[in-house]
Design a protein around this motif. Structure first.
Motif, short mmCIF file in Angstrom:
data_model
loop_
_atom_site.label_atom_id
_atom_site.label_comp_id
_atom_site.label_asym_id
_atom_site.label_seq_id
_atom_site.Cartn_x
_atom_site.Cartn_y
_atom_site.Cartn_z
N VAL A 8 -2.77 1.71 -7.29
CA VAL A 8 -3.54 1.04 -6.25
C VAL A 8 -4.51 1.99 -5.56
CG1 VAL A 8 -1.74 -0.68 -5.82
CG2 VAL A 8 -1.77 1.41 -4.45
N SER A 9 -5.63 1.42 -5.10
CA SER A 9 -6.50 2.18 -4.22
C SER A 9 -6.10 1.93 -2.76
CB SER A 9 -7.97 1.84 -4.46
OG SER A 9 -8.18 0.46 -4.37
N VAL A 20 4.29 -2.94 8.11
CA VAL A 20 5.38 -1.95 8.10
C VAL A 20 5.12 -0.80 7.14
CG1 VAL A 20 7.11 -3.63 8.85
CG2 VAL A 20 6.74 -3.25 6.40
N ALA A 21 4.15 -0.96 6.25
CA ALA A 21 3.80 0.10 5.30
C ALA A 21 2.35 -0.04 4.90
CB ALA A 21 4.70 0.03 4.07
N SER A 22 1.71 1.09 4.65
CA SER A 22 0.31 1.08 4.23
C SER A 22 -0.02 2.40 3.55
CB SER A 22 -0.59 0.88 5.45
OG SER A 22 -1.95 0.93 5.06
N ILE A 23 -0.63 2.32 2.37
CA ILE A 23 -1.05 3.53 1.66
C ILE A 23 -2.47 3.36 1.13
CG2 ILE A 23 1.29 4.18 0.98
CD1 ILE A 23 0.54 3.20 -1.91
N ASN A 136 -5.39 -3.41 -6.91
CA ASN A 136 -4.93 -2.77 -8.13
C ASN A 136 -6.11 -2.00 -8.72
OD1 ASN A 136 -4.07 -2.23 -10.84
ND2 ASN A 136 -2.59 -3.88 -10.66
N ASP A 137 -5.93 -0.72 -8.91
CA ASP A 137 -6.98 0.17 -9.40
C ASP A 137 -6.93 0.23 -10.92
OD1 ASP A 137 -8.89 2.15 -9.69
OD2 ASP A 137 -7.55 3.76 -9.09
N GLY A 138 -7.92 -0.31 -11.56
CA GLY A 138 -8.00 -0.24 -13.02
C GLY A 138 -8.35 -1.56 -13.67
#
Length: 150
Positions: A8-9, A20-23, A136-138
């Motif tokens: 993922v980007s 609650v989560a993040s990247i 989604n990266d790709g």
């Protein structure tokens, strides 16, 4: 133990309107656990995930791992990965581990991933109604089952 990993980007998990989560650059890991999963499954799968060469190098070739790029990860419990759909139209989740078995294995998997990756790993909340967003990266999406390691 079965995972669906998505390069993922960006990705995030929201529960009841609270993120609650993040990247950013990294992996979203959907984790399904069955009753006969063991520490060996956790160790093998964690090592495989952090070293899987699915990120682009300087030549735009998938030759770098999550560890190489110092990427981030989110782990989300996903009992539906073990759905049985052979009979009828309603999936059966009988193979998925019950919470008393799955929760400790889930927590142990996250801890092992943190050790192997060398950094904090974000998570969803086991059993919660989560909203998962990702780019989604790709796209790159890979399914890995620890029962198929040999």
């Amino acid at each position: 133990m079965k995972v669906v990993i998505q390069r993922v980007s960006s990705a995030s998990v929201t529960i009841e309107a609270n993120q609650v989560a993040s990247i950013q650059n990294g992996l979203l890991i959907l984790l399904g656990i069955v009753e006969d999963d063991l520490q060996d499954d956790i160790d093998w799968l964690s090592n495989k995930i952090v070293n899987l060469r699915i990120f682009n190098d300087e030549n735009n070739v998938m030759n770098k791992s999550l560890k190489d790029i110092e990427g981030d990860a989110i782990v989300v419990s996903q009992f539906t990965l073990h759905a049985l759909t052979k009979k009828g139209n309603r999936p059966s989740y009988i193979k998925a581990a019950k919470p008393d078995i799955a929760i400790p294995l889930y927590k142990t998997f996250v801890k092992q991933l943190e050790i192997d990756l060398g950094k904090h790993v974000q998570t969803g909340e086991f059993g919660a109604d989560m909203k998962v967003e990702l780019i989604n990266d790709g796209p790159v999406t890979i399914i890995i089952d620890s029962k198929n390691k040999e």
